[in-house]
Write a protein that holds these residues in place. Structure first.
Motif, short mmCIF file in Angstrom:
data_model
loop_
_atom_site.label_atom_id
_atom_site.label_comp_id
_atom_site.label_asym_id
_atom_site.label_seq_id
_atom_site.Cartn_x
_atom_site.Cartn_y
_atom_site.Cartn_z
N PHE A 145 43.08 4.77 98.28
CA PHE A 145 43.13 3.48 98.96
C PHE A 145 42.06 2.56 98.37
N TRP A 146 42.49 1.38 97.94
CA TRP A 146 41.58 0.34 97.46
C TRP A 146 41.30 -0.62 98.61
N ILE A 147 40.07 -1.09 98.73
CA ILE A 147 39.73 -2.07 99.75
C ILE A 147 40.04 -3.47 99.21
N PRO A 148 41.03 -4.17 99.81
CA PRO A 148 41.45 -5.46 99.26
C PRO A 148 40.79 -6.67 99.91
N SER A 149 40.16 -6.48 101.08
CA SER A 149 39.64 -7.63 101.82
C SER A 149 38.25 -7.33 102.36
N GLU A 150 37.64 -8.36 102.99
CA GLU A 150 36.27 -8.19 103.47
C GLU A 150 36.18 -7.87 104.95
N SER A 151 37.27 -7.42 105.55
CA SER A 151 37.27 -7.21 107.00
C SER A 151 36.36 -6.07 107.46
N MET A 152 35.98 -5.16 106.53
CA MET A 152 35.12 -4.04 106.91
C MET A 152 33.72 -4.12 106.30
N ARG A 175 49.30 2.50 109.20
CA ARG A 175 50.41 1.64 108.80
C ARG A 175 50.61 0.55 109.85
N HIS A 176 50.68 -0.70 109.41
CA HIS A 176 50.95 -1.79 110.35
C HIS A 176 52.37 -1.67 110.88
N PRO A 177 52.57 -1.69 112.20
CA PRO A 177 53.90 -1.45 112.76
C PRO A 177 54.95 -2.49 112.39
N VAL A 178 54.52 -3.70 112.02
CA VAL A 178 55.48 -4.77 111.76
C VAL A 178 55.68 -5.02 110.27
N ASN A 179 54.58 -5.26 109.54
CA ASN A 179 54.76 -5.63 108.13
C ASN A 179 54.72 -4.46 107.16
N GLY A 180 54.40 -3.26 107.66
CA GLY A 180 54.44 -2.06 106.82
C GLY A 180 53.27 -1.89 105.88
N SER A 181 52.28 -2.79 105.93
CA SER A 181 51.11 -2.66 105.05
C SER A 181 50.16 -1.59 105.59
N ASP A 182 49.35 -1.03 104.70
CA ASP A 182 48.30 -0.11 105.11
C ASP A 182 47.03 -0.90 105.42
#
Length: 262
Positions: free
Chosen positions: A36-43, A92-99
């Motif tokens: 898993f690559w971290i794509p955003s700054e949320s964490m 897994r996001h229940p709607v858009n399917g993203s991790d």
């Protein structure tokens, strides 16, 4: 003829080797660890854009979402164990399917509310201790070229971007860093959420830059996440690169290699 047969036999063996390698890699990814690559700054600052880690898929057992493309042929979870409050979890996001990757804050039956940027669990304030500032250069980060949000903004490109840092202590004693910009946003003051049975409440450590369980799935948030969507626990960063590509060796963050996720 013998040469032709030998050549064909070599091709067959090569194909078999490739197939076996793909099967082994698929089994490893399905049953043990998922990259898993971290794509955003949320964490931030727990996880930075460009951190690379393996997700421990054995931690919570397996559901259909444990397989690539959600192809595991069963419903519910098998060999499951309960996640713990404070775990950093990929799901897994229940709607858009993203991790997604977030921190587990609320367990089934909990009430969760934000008041002026502070988490309240089951009617009790979750303490935060000031811990200085998080500093970084205001520049585009990762393959997506995201610019960070700054508490001291506006900041020109190349300037110093800062955010207030706190140590948050959850009821089970787990401590982790959270970042905050202000206390007046929608996510800083919310209604009381009640976590249903079999569901979990997640938040990003970068509190003012995280789309998480404070926001409903109708507006792109996570909402209350059913247990079936859990994929695994993030335990350790294996590699980290601040650049657009991992091949840009001059952007590697060697101090984050094999760093535990806390």
């Amino acid at each position: 003829m013998a040469s032709k047969a030998k050549s064909e036999g070599g091709i067959v063996e090569t194909i078999k080797t490739v197939v076996y390698a793909l099967l082994i890699a698929g089994a490893f990814r399905t049953l043990l660890f998922q990259p898993f690559w971290i794509p955003s700054e949320s964490m931030k600052e727990t996880l930075l854009i460009g951190d690379f880690l393996f997700v421990n898929k054995m931690a919570y057992g397996y559901s259909r979402y444990s397989c690539p493309f959600a192809m595991c042929p069963f419903e519910g979870r098998i060999l499951g164990s309960e996640p713990e409050r404070g775990d950093v979890v990929v799901f897994r996001h229940p709607v858009n399917g993203s991790d997604f990757i977030k921190r587990l804050i609320g367990l089934p039956g909990d009430t969760v509310q934000m008041k002026n940027g502070i988490v309240w669990l089951n009617g009790q304030e979750v303490p935060q201790t000031p811990d200085g500032q998080f500093e970084e250069v205001y520049e585009r980060q990762g393959p997506m070229g995201n610019l960070p949000r700054c508490e001291n903004g506006p900041v020109g490109e190349g300037g110093l971007c800062t955010r207030s840092r706190f140590i948050e202590t959850l009821p089970n004693g787990v401590q982790h860093t959270v970042l905050n910009i202000d206390t007046n946003g929608f996510g800083d003051n919310t209604d009381v959420f009640t976590v249903p049975p079999g569901h979990y409440f997640f938040m990003g450590d970068n509190r003012d830059n995280s789309t998480d369980s404070r926001y409903s799935q109708a507006v792109g948030g996570v909402g209350m996440l059913p247990a079936d969507y859990l994929i695994g626990r993030a335990d350790r960063i294996m590699f980290s690169s601040a650049g657009k590509s991992m091949l840009y060796f001059w952007t590697w963050r060697s101090d984050r290699f094999f760093k535990a996720v806390e």
